[in-house]
Design a protein around this motif. Structure first.
Motif, mmCIF file in Angstrom:
data_model
loop_
_atom_site.group_PDB
_atom_site.id
_atom_site.type_symbol
_atom_site.label_atom_id
_atom_site.label_comp_id
_atom_site.label_asym_id
_atom_site.label_seq_id
_atom_site.Cartn_x
_atom_site.Cartn_y
_atom_site.Cartn_z
ATOM 1 N N ASN A 79 0.815 -1.218 0.000
ATOM 2 C CA ASN A 79 0.000 0.000 0.000
ATOM 3 C C ASN A 79 0.847 1.266 0.000
ATOM 4 O OD1 ASN A 79 -1.568 -2.083 2.122
ATOM 5 N ND2 ASN A 79 -2.864 -1.145 0.568
ATOM 6 N N ASN A 80 0.232 2.346 -0.437
ATOM 7 C CA ASN A 80 0.763 3.677 -0.199
ATOM 8 C C ASN A 80 -0.201 4.401 0.721
ATOM 9 O OD1 ASN A 80 3.185 3.855 -1.510
ATOM 10 N ND2 ASN A 80 2.363 4.758 -3.382
ATOM 11 N N PHE A 81 0.313 4.835 1.858
ATOM 12 C CA PHE A 81 -0.479 5.612 2.809
ATOM 13 C C PHE A 81 0.572 6.256 3.706
ATOM 14 C CE2 PHE A 81 -4.752 5.170 5.385
ATOM 15 C CZ PHE A 81 -4.817 6.545 5.507
ATOM 16 N N VAL A 138 -3.678 2.026 -11.124
ATOM 17 C CA VAL A 138 -2.324 1.990 -11.672
ATOM 18 C C VAL A 138 -1.502 3.160 -11.164
ATOM 19 C CG1 VAL A 138 -2.985 3.240 -13.766
ATOM 20 C CG2 VAL A 138 -0.957 1.809 -13.807
ATOM 21 N N GLU A 139 -0.252 2.870 -10.899
ATOM 22 C CA GLU A 139 0.739 3.914 -10.656
ATOM 23 C C GLU A 139 2.095 3.227 -10.659
ATOM 24 O OE1 GLU A 139 0.013 6.703 -7.526
ATOM 25 O OE2 GLU A 139 1.527 7.989 -8.403
ATOM 26 N N GLY A 140 2.586 2.913 -11.854
ATOM 27 C CA GLY A 140 3.814 2.132 -11.973
ATOM 28 C C GLY A 140 3.498 0.648 -11.877
ATOM 29 N N TRP A 141 2.862 0.267 -10.769
ATOM 30 C CA TRP A 141 2.326 -1.082 -10.659
ATOM 31 C C TRP A 141 0.816 -0.975 -10.817
ATOM 32 C CZ3 TRP A 141 3.124 2.172 -6.694
ATOM 33 C CH2 TRP A 141 2.113 2.321 -5.783
ATOM 34 N N SER A 142 0.175 -2.107 -11.038
ATOM 35 C CA SER A 142 -1.287 -2.039 -11.130
ATOM 36 C C SER A 142 -1.920 -3.249 -10.462
ATOM 37 C CB SER A 142 -1.732 -1.907 -12.584
ATOM 38 O OG SER A 142 -1.379 -3.051 -13.333
ATOM 39 N N TYR A 232 -4.047 8.333 -11.755
ATOM 40 C CA TYR A 232 -2.997 7.689 -10.978
ATOM 41 C C TYR A 232 -3.427 7.571 -9.515
ATOM 42 C CZ TYR A 232 -0.146 8.096 -15.124
ATOM 43 O OH TYR A 232 0.329 7.969 -16.406
ATOM 44 N N GLY A 233 -2.857 6.552 -8.882
ATOM 45 C CA GLY A 233 -3.299 6.156 -7.539
ATOM 46 C C GLY A 233 -3.360 7.267 -6.513
ATOM 47 N N PHE A 234 -2.482 8.256 -6.615
ATOM 48 C CA PHE A 234 -2.438 9.255 -5.537
ATOM 49 C C PHE A 234 -3.687 10.121 -5.451
ATOM 50 C CE2 PHE A 234 -0.304 11.433 -9.101
ATOM 51 C CZ PHE A 234 -0.846 12.705 -9.063
ATOM 52 N N LYS A 235 -4.503 10.124 -6.538
ATOM 53 C CA LYS A 235 -5.750 10.898 -6.478
ATOM 54 C C LYS A 235 -6.778 10.248 -5.538
ATOM 55 C CE LYS A 235 -6.522 14.083 -8.767
ATOM 56 N NZ LYS A 235 -6.165 15.499 -8.464
HETATM 57 MO MO LIG Z 1 0.666 6.030 -5.712
#
Ligand SMILES: [Mo]
Ligand SMILES: Nc1nc2c(c(=O)[nH]1)N[C@H]1C(S)=C(S)[C@@H](COP(=O)(O)O)O[C@H]1N2
Length: 316
Positions: A79-81, A138-142, A232-235
């Motif tokens: 995860n990204n958090f 997706v963001e580099g990985w998906s 992208y995922g960060f949104k």
């Molecule tokens: Mo991300």
């Protein structure tokens, strides 16, 4: 605090055919090893139970993809958090410290009915038509993730955006005591994201409250997070406490941190590289070879019209 409930939202999303295929896919995924996850030990927060929202036995969205699902194990441990640290494994390790019940969300700005609403009232009985959305991110990985959620449009409608509203700004909880990453100035806390109003009310833009038929684990953004699958995922901001309707384009956290690298739109676009890397290919988690990234993450038929006539290199 309680606000008046809107009329129930009509059920027009599901045909019996895709419901059938959806269930079959779900069983296939379960047979393929996700069953352990479904029997796993995610706690059921009391506010979700009280809200009456259905997470376990939910119908399929018309947007769901047929692609194989990314296993629960990957979805909940990679995860990204950043509120819990910058390593992919940090959220799964530290996010369980976060209290998510009680939880309230403030709706403010250009709305006729502003207010701070407890999550159980926000999700309250019959407010929304919950669906399973098997969406690519997706963001580099998906990954392909079976979110349980409902259209953000349905939520916004309850608060009656004014004719002045042009954008929606979202803010994550600020709680350095329980979010160790916020004790370091990696980003300008709290995390803020935004969408243009027409993007926000697109039916592919959802609020997720669950995943794999369970309430969201904290590391995935409990108790309420955005999912915008063509960006992208960060949104897709997690653990939301504030939604503000604005006239001006919100200043988002990643844009503030690195304006040349992260634009407001952040539409998945293989033709517009990030300044430091190509965005033409992605690695689907669980696969060895990279695959080509698709325009709008494969959702062009649904969303390309939102950007007609826009220069997507300028508005990256
Ligand atoms: Mo991300
Ligand atoms: N509040 C908050 N939301 C966030 C992030 C974050 O660091 N903080 N990371 C974003 C990024 S970069 C990604 S890729 C996705 C990851 O979502 P997932 O861990 O559920 O796959 O969450 C997004 N939402």
């Amino acid at each position: 605090m309680l606000i008046k409930r809107p009329d129930p939202i009509p059920s027009r999303e599901v045909t019996s055919e895709n419901l059938f295929h959806g269930r079959r896919r779900f069983l296939r995924a379960a047979a393929a090893g996700s069953l352990a996850a479904l029997a796993g030990s995610v706690l059921w927060p009391a506010h979700l139970a009280r809200s009456g929202i259905r997470i376990g036995d939910t119908e399929e969205s018309r947007f769901s993809t047929e692609e194989d699902l990314t296993p629960w194990e990957e979805v909940t441990t990679y995860n990204n958090f950043y509120e819990f640290g910058t390593a992919k494994s940090d959220p799964a390790q530290y996010a369980d410290q976060l209290p998510t019940d009680p939880w309230s969300v403030e709706i403010t700005g250009e709305v006729a009915r502003p207010g701070k609403v407890g999550l159980e009232d926000l999700l309250g009985p019959h407010s929304y038509e919950e669906r399973i959305y098997r969406l690519r991110c997706v963001e580099g990985w998906s990954m392909v993730i079976p979110w349980v959620g409902f259209p953000l449009a349905a939520l916004l409608k309850r608060f009656e955006p004014t004719s002045q509203a042009k954008f929606v700004e979202f803010t994550t909880l600020y709680d350095p005591e329980h979010m160790p990453g916020q004790r370091r100035s990696v980003l300008d806390w709290p995390y803020v994201e935004g969408l243009r109003l027409d993007e926000a009310v697109h039916p592919l833009t959802i609020m997720a409250v669950g995943v794999y038929g369970k309430p969201l684990p904290n590391q995935n953004g409990a108790p309420l997070r955005l999912v915008v699958p063509w960006k992208y995922g960060f949104k897709s901001i997690k653990s939301i406490v504030r939604i503000r309707l604005t006239r001006e384009m919100p200043v988002t956290t990643w844009h503030k941190a690195a304006p040349d690298e992260y634009g407001f739109y952040a539409n998945v676009n293989p033709n517009v590289p990030h300044p430091r890397w190509s965005q033409a290919r992605e690695r689907r988690i669980g696969e060895f070879f990279k695959r080509d990234t698709e325009m709008f993450n494969g959702y062009a038929d649904q969303v390309a019209h939102l950007y007609k006539g826009m220069n997507l290199k300028r508005w990256f």
